[in-house]
Write a protein that holds these residues in place. Structure first.
Motif, PDB file in Angstrom:
ATOM      1  N   PRO A 134      44.053  63.625  83.170  1.00 25.66           N
ATOM      2  CA  PRO A 134      45.571  63.090  82.701  1.00 25.66           C
ATOM      3  C   PRO A 134      45.663  61.586  83.409  1.00 25.66           C
ATOM      4  O   PRO A 134      44.916  61.234  84.287  1.00 25.66           O
ATOM      5  N   VAL A 135      46.419  60.696  82.701  1.00 25.06           N
ATOM      6  CA  VAL A 135      46.593  59.261  82.899  1.00 25.06           C
ATOM      7  C   VAL A 135      48.026  58.946  83.017  1.00 25.06           C
ATOM      8  O   VAL A 135      48.760  59.649  82.235  1.00 25.06           O
ATOM      9  N   THR A 136      48.625  58.138  83.905  1.00 21.61           N
ATOM     10  CA  THR A 136      49.789  57.803  83.799  1.00 21.61           C
ATOM     11  C   THR A 136      49.830  56.246  83.089  1.00 21.61           C
ATOM     12  O   THR A 136      49.140  55.377  83.205  1.00 21.61           O
ATOM     13  N   VAL A 137      50.906  56.359  82.133  1.00 14.00           N
ATOM     14  CA  VAL A 137      50.908  55.142  81.102  1.00 14.00           C
ATOM     15  C   VAL A 137      52.187  54.415  81.307  1.00 14.00           C
ATOM     16  O   VAL A 137      53.285  54.779  80.980  1.00 14.00           O
ATOM     17  N   PRO A 138      51.904  53.211  82.139  1.00 10.12           N
ATOM     18  CA  PRO A 138      52.975  52.398  82.563  1.00 10.12           C
ATOM     19  C   PRO A 138      54.052  52.051  81.347  1.00 10.12           C
ATOM     20  O   PRO A 138      55.366  52.092  81.571  1.00 10.12           O
ATOM     21  N   GLU A 139      53.396  51.827  80.185  1.00 11.58           N
ATOM     22  CA  GLU A 139      53.823  51.179  79.177  1.00 11.58           C
ATOM     23  C   GLU A 139      54.900  52.399  78.398  1.00 11.58           C
ATOM     24  O   GLU A 139      55.967  52.087  77.589  1.00 11.58           O
ATOM     25  N   LEU A 140      54.746  53.643  78.872  1.00 10.01           N
ATOM     26  CA  LEU A 140      55.477  54.706  78.215  1.00 10.01           C
ATOM     27  C   LEU A 140      56.670  55.328  79.469  1.00 10.01           C
ATOM     28  O   LEU A 140      56.840  56.433  79.414  1.00 10.01           O
ATOM     29  N   GLY A 141      57.182  54.343  80.180  1.00 12.30           N
ATOM     30  CA  GLY A 141      57.874  54.793  81.485  1.00 12.30           C
ATOM     31  C   GLY A 141      57.255  55.369  82.323  1.00 12.30           C
ATOM     32  O   GLY A 141      57.581  56.435  83.153  1.00 12.30           O
ATOM     33  N   SER A 142      56.007  55.206  82.598  1.00 14.22           N
ATOM     34  CA  SER A 142      55.135  55.794  83.668  1.00 14.22           C
ATOM     35  C   SER A 142      54.843  57.183  83.642  1.00 14.22           C
ATOM     36  O   SER A 142      54.810  58.164  84.347  1.00 14.22           O
ATOM     37  N   ARG A 143      54.749  57.529  82.198  1.00 12.51           N
ATOM     38  CA  ARG A 143      54.628  58.955  81.723  1.00 12.51           C
ATOM     39  C   ARG A 143      53.285  59.567  81.910  1.00 12.51           C
ATOM     40  O   ARG A 143      52.408  58.797  81.675  1.00 12.51           O
ATOM     41  N   GLU A 144      53.210  60.840  82.421  1.00 13.12           N
ATOM     42  CA  GLU A 144      51.781  61.277  82.556  1.00 13.12           C
ATOM     43  C   GLU A 144      51.328  62.035  81.278  1.00 13.12           C
ATOM     44  O   GLU A 144      52.316  62.579  80.590  1.00 13.12           O
ATOM     45  N   VAL A 145      50.166  61.419  80.746  1.00 11.89           N
ATOM     46  CA  VAL A 145      49.741  62.025  79.591  1.00 11.89           C
ATOM     47  C   VAL A 145      48.484  62.990  79.672  1.00 11.89           C
ATOM     48  O   VAL A 145      47.582  62.571  80.495  1.00 11.89           O
TER      49      VAL A 145
END
Length: 98
Positions: free
Chosen positions: A11-22
């Motif tokens: 899993p990665v955290t994507v800051p651009e998506l509101g720090s959402r974990e993907v």
């Protein structure tokens, strides 16, 4: 909005998506103008739905029909410089001062 799928192993955290974990194998929507930034990371993201006006960038300047890519010219070899032969007497004379 464009859609991409995360194909990484962890899993990665994507800051651009509101720090959402993907999570791996999860599909997410990304802004159209950022689509290229995701799909250029081919080991982590794959395209699912392209933006409406998206045009894939050319990977080679010779993509036009009828043109063939020419191999790059080999670099010129560096000139060889003559090595000075050094004798023990020359070394001793060069190291003594005065």
């Amino acid at each position: 909005m464009a859609r991409v799928r995360y194909i990484g192993a962890e899993p990665v955290t994507v800051p651009e998506l509101g720090s959402r974990e993907v999570q791996p194998d999860e599909m997410v929507e990304v802004p159209d103008e950022r689509f290229g930034g995701y799909v250029c990371q081919t080991s982590a993201w794959e395209p699912i739905e392209e933006p409406r006006d998206w045009a894939w960038p050319k990977t080679d300047e010779f993509d036009e029909p009828g043109q063939e890519a020419q191999p790059a010219a080999a670099p010129e070899p560096e000139p060889k410089t003559a090595l000075k032969k050094t004798t023990p007497a020359a070394k001793a004379a060069a190291s003594k001062e005065g």
